[in-house]
Design an enzyme around this catalytic site. Structure first.
Site, PDB file in Angstrom:
ATOM      1  N   CYS A   1       1.028  -1.377   0.184  1.00  0.00           N
ATOM      2  CA  CYS A   1      -0.002   0.193   0.175  1.00  0.00           C
ATOM      3  C   CYS A   1       0.883   1.227   0.063  1.00  0.00           C
ATOM      4  O   CYS A   1       1.889   1.220   0.723  1.00  0.00           O
ATOM      5  CB  CYS A   1      -0.935   0.095   1.171  1.00  0.00           C
TER       6      CYS A   1
ATOM      7  N   CYS B   1       0.145   5.022   6.957  1.00  0.00           N
ATOM      8  CA  CYS B   1      -0.661   4.662   8.173  1.00  0.00           C
ATOM      9  C   CYS B   1       0.396   4.156   9.277  1.00  0.00           C
ATOM     10  O   CYS B   1       0.862   2.875   8.993  1.00  0.00           O
ATOM     11  CB  CYS B   1      -1.822   3.930   8.248  1.00  0.00           C
TER      12      CYS B   1
ATOM     13  N   CYS C   1       0.129   0.356  10.616  1.00  0.00           N
ATOM     14  CA  CYS C   1      -0.213  -0.665   9.426  1.00  0.00           C
ATOM     15  C   CYS C   1       0.958  -1.550   8.802  1.00  0.00           C
ATOM     16  O   CYS C   1       1.551  -0.867   8.169  1.00  0.00           O
ATOM     17  CB  CYS C   1      -1.150  -0.043   8.203  1.00  0.00           C
TER      18      CYS C   1
ATOM     19  N   CYS D   1     -16.462  -9.663   5.383  1.00  0.00           N
ATOM     20  CA  CYS D   1     -16.029  -8.287   5.304  1.00  0.00           C
ATOM     21  C   CYS D   1     -14.627  -8.473   4.538  1.00  0.00           C
ATOM     22  O   CYS D   1     -13.619  -9.158   4.755  1.00  0.00           O
ATOM     23  CB  CYS D   1     -15.335  -7.680   6.437  1.00  0.00           C
TER      24      CYS D   1
ATOM     25  N   CYS E   1     -19.537  -6.747   3.598  1.00  0.00           N
ATOM     26  CA  CYS E   1     -18.975  -5.629   3.803  1.00  0.00           C
ATOM     27  C   CYS E   1     -17.597  -5.489   2.865  1.00  0.00           C
ATOM     28  O   CYS E   1     -16.898  -6.398   2.920  1.00  0.00           O
ATOM     29  CB  CYS E   1     -18.593  -5.509   5.511  1.00  0.00           C
TER      30      CYS E   1
ATOM     31  N   CYS F   1     -19.577   1.275   8.355  1.00  0.00           N
ATOM     32  CA  CYS F   1     -18.924   0.664   9.414  1.00  0.00           C
ATOM     33  C   CYS F   1     -17.699   1.603   9.738  1.00  0.00           C
ATOM     34  O   CYS F   1     -16.971   1.731   8.949  1.00  0.00           O
ATOM     35  CB  CYS F   1     -18.474  -0.842   9.093  1.00  0.00           C
TER      36      CYS F   1
ATOM     37  N   ARG G   1     -18.093  -3.044  17.799  1.00  0.00           N
ATOM     38  CA  ARG G   1     -17.181  -4.391  17.588  1.00  0.00           C
ATOM     39  C   ARG G   1     -16.145  -4.413  18.634  1.00  0.00           C
ATOM     40  O   ARG G   1     -15.145  -3.267  18.222  1.00  0.00           O
ATOM     41  CB  ARG G   1     -17.078  -4.638  16.220  1.00  0.00           C
TER      42      ARG G   1
HETATM   43  N1  SAM Z   1      -6.907   0.347   3.032  1.00  0.00           N
HETATM   44  C1  SAM Z   1      -7.928   0.691   3.377  1.00  0.00           C
HETATM   45  C2  SAM Z   1      -8.033   1.927   4.471  1.00  0.00           C
HETATM   46  O1  SAM Z   1      -6.964   2.052   5.063  1.00  0.00           O
HETATM   47  O2  SAM Z   1      -9.321   2.431   4.445  1.00  0.00           O
HETATM   48  C3  SAM Z   1      -8.780  -0.692   4.148  1.00  0.00           C
HETATM   49  C4  SAM Z   1      -7.844  -1.361   4.847  1.00  0.00           C
HETATM   50  S1  SAM Z   1      -7.198  -0.965   6.376  1.00  0.00           S
HETATM   51  C5  SAM Z   1      -6.282  -2.123   7.092  1.00  0.00           C
HETATM   52  C6  SAM Z   1      -8.614  -0.945   7.566  1.00  0.00           C
HETATM   53  C7  SAM Z   1      -8.497  -0.550   9.196  1.00  0.00           C
HETATM   54  O3  SAM Z   1      -7.842  -1.514   9.513  1.00  0.00           O
HETATM   55  C8  SAM Z   1      -7.780   0.549   9.293  1.00  0.00           C
HETATM   56  O4  SAM Z   1      -8.318   2.063   8.933  1.00  0.00           O
HETATM   57  C9  SAM Z   1      -7.320   0.338  10.667  1.00  0.00           C
HETATM   58  O5  SAM Z   1      -8.420   1.176  11.601  1.00  0.00           O
HETATM   59  C10 SAM Z   1      -7.403  -0.941  10.891  1.00  0.00           C
HETATM   60  N2  SAM Z   1      -5.934  -1.422  11.312  1.00  0.00           N
HETATM   61  C11 SAM Z   1      -5.089  -1.329  10.214  1.00  0.00           C
HETATM   62  N3  SAM Z   1      -3.892  -1.954  11.031  1.00  0.00           N
HETATM   63  C12 SAM Z   1      -3.916  -2.065  12.317  1.00  0.00           C
HETATM   64  C13 SAM Z   1      -3.410  -2.379  13.446  1.00  0.00           C
HETATM   65  N4  SAM Z   1      -2.076  -2.888  13.312  1.00  0.00           N
HETATM   66  N5  SAM Z   1      -3.825  -2.618  14.484  1.00  0.00           N
HETATM   67  C14 SAM Z   1      -5.385  -2.157  14.792  1.00  0.00           C
HETATM   68  N6  SAM Z   1      -6.182  -1.961  13.511  1.00  0.00           N
HETATM   69  C15 SAM Z   1      -5.544  -1.721  12.439  1.00  0.00           C
HETATM   70 FE1  SF4 Z   2      -3.020   1.215   3.333  1.00  0.00          FE
HETATM   71 FE2  SF4 Z   2      -2.808  -0.039   5.688  1.00  0.00          FE
HETATM   72 FE3  SF4 Z   2      -3.508   2.664   5.512  1.00  0.00          FE
HETATM   73 FE4  SF4 Z   2      -5.181   1.010   4.622  1.00  0.00          FE
HETATM   74  S1  SF4 Z   2      -4.567   1.151   6.652  1.00  0.00           S
HETATM   75  S2  SF4 Z   2      -4.371   2.714   3.493  1.00  0.00           S
HETATM   76  S3  SF4 Z   2      -3.600  -0.603   4.135  1.00  0.00           S
HETATM   77  S4  SF4 Z   2      -1.613   1.724   4.998  1.00  0.00           S
END
Ligand code: SAM
Ligand code: SF4
Ligand code: DTB
Length: 350
Positions: free
Chosen positions: A66, A70, A73, A110, A141, A201, A273
């Site tokens: 990606c 974030c 992530c 989901c 979802c 959600c 949740r």
């Molecule tokens: N890439 C898309 C986005 O960011 O909108 C969808 C997938 S993203 C992984 C969905 C959500 O997963 C993120 O917004 C975050 O809230 C959650 N998430 C990701 N990594 C995480 C982590 N290490 N611990 C807890 N929640 C996490």
């Molecule tokens: Fe990309 Fe992870 Fe951020 Fe979703 S949460 S936009 S997968 S870096």
């Protein structure tokens, strides 16, 4: 009935409000734990059967690589997390996983993709997956990143029920966690999702080093959205080596329970949740979260890329706590799982 911190609740319902001030939300967080738990339980029981837990299963349909940054992530390409990336799965692969999720007892499937925002062609591919999941009799979802209004419409037309897009944290610290898009982008996507008639959600992550006031800020922003999200995932940060947030001081578990309880009080009719982070929680902590008003889980051995409790462990926990899968109307007139007196946690595996 008068409830400290909430004022007078009339009839059998607590008020649905969209005008929470930060100070009011903070005052709920600051209540003595027994008062907060009692109030959350009281409001929970006004709107839900406290035994019933909604069950969702997650599948990563496109993993890693990606472009976003974030800080929590493992799927961001710029962090070295050792994750094995994969391209978009085929519809057949998704059907196989969704069929297994349904057989294990999930009512919602989901699909998550590590995109900043999908291309129209990718949305068309996901729309096919949504149709296939719906044909199995599951709620669908998706969480694919930022969406345009047209893309949200395409997914709605395919039968999508929910779109997951989290605010993640309070507006004032968002810029410390993510630099590649801003808070308003998230609010805009949520607007497109609502306008398309999809259910939202939307939740966030706690345990990222934020203060109590900032946790209050996340929940205040969620509760003051034009509509309360249908589902509110409260994730506890899953710390993954290689991400900037790895090594963050662990959040006091009772503070996590307080966050669930305040979410329940602010968004009385939403399903809250107990989301990511369960694999690292004791069963006692999870039980406290259910008592605080959590009534949904992710079920299945994996979240997107990290672990989740085993199905057998969850079934045993449901049995020990007397919890049952929440009845969900998948199609008009069709009930997926029934909450009856003799429904047992093994209904999860039915
Ligand atoms: N890439 C898309 C986005 O960011 O909108 C969808 C997938 S993203 C992984 C969905 C959500 O997963 C993120 O917004 C975050 O809230 C959650 N998430 C990701 N990594 C995480 C982590 N290490 N611990 C807890 N929640 C996490
Ligand atoms: Fe990309 Fe992870 Fe951020 Fe979703 S949460 S936009 S997968 S870096
Ligand atoms: C949400 O709020 N939590 C889920 C889902 N929405 C997509 C994701 C949790 C991801 C946890 C880290 C991982 O497994 O990669």
């Amino acid at each position: 009935m008068w409830v400290r911190g909430l004022g007078t609740l009339s009839g059998s319902e607590s008020a649905i409000r969209h005008d929470w001030t930060r100070a009011q939300v903070r005052a709920l967080f600051d209540l003595p734990f027994p008062d907060l738990m009692f109030q959350a339980q009281t409001v929970h029981r006004m709107h839900f059967d406290p035994r019933a837990v909604q069950i969702s299963t997650l599948l990563s349909i496109k993993t890693g690589g990606c472009p976003e940054d974030c800080a929590y992530c493992p799927q961001a390409a710029r962090y070295n997390t050792g994750l094995k990336a994969h391209k978009l799965l085929s519809v057949a692969e998704v059907i196989e996983k969704a069929t297994a999720a349904k057989a294990a007892g999930a009512s919602r499937f989901c699909m998550g993709a590590a995109w900043r925002s999908p291309k129209d062609r990718e949305v068309a591919q996901v729309a096919e997956m949504v149709e296939a999941v719906k044909a199995l009799g599951l709620e669908a979802c998706a969480t694919l990143g930022m969406l345009s209004g047209e893309q949200a419409q395409t997914l709605k037309s395919a039968g999508l029920d929910y779109y997951n897009h989290n605010l993640d944290t309070a507006p004032e610290i968002y810029g410390d966690i993510i630099h590649t898009r801003d808070y308003q982008d998230r609010l805009d996507t949520l607007g497109h999702v609502r306008d398309a008639g999809l259910k939202t959600c939307c939740g966030g992550i706690v345990g990222m080093g934020e203060s109590r006031g900032q946790r209050a800020g996340l929940l205040q922003t969620l509760a003051n959205l034009p509509e309360h999200p249908g589902s509110v995932p409260i994730n506890r940060l899953v710390q993954v080596e290689g991400t900037p947030l790895h090594g963050t001081a662990l959040l006091d578990p009772f503070e996590f329970v307080r966050t669930i309880a305040v979410a329940r009080l602010l968004m009385p009719r939403s399903v809250v949740r107990l989301s990511a982070g369960r694999a690292e929680m004791s069963e006692e902590l999870q039980a406290l979260c259910f008592l605080a008003g959590a009534n949904s889980i992710f079920y299945g051995e994996k979240l997107l890329t990290t672990g989740n409790p085993d199905v057998e462990a969850d079934q045993a926990l449901f049995q020990r706590l007397g919890l049952v899968p929440m009845a969900v109307e998948i199609e008009p007139g069709t009930v997926h799982a029934d909450v009856t007196d003799d429904a047992s946690p093994s209904a999860c595996a039915a």
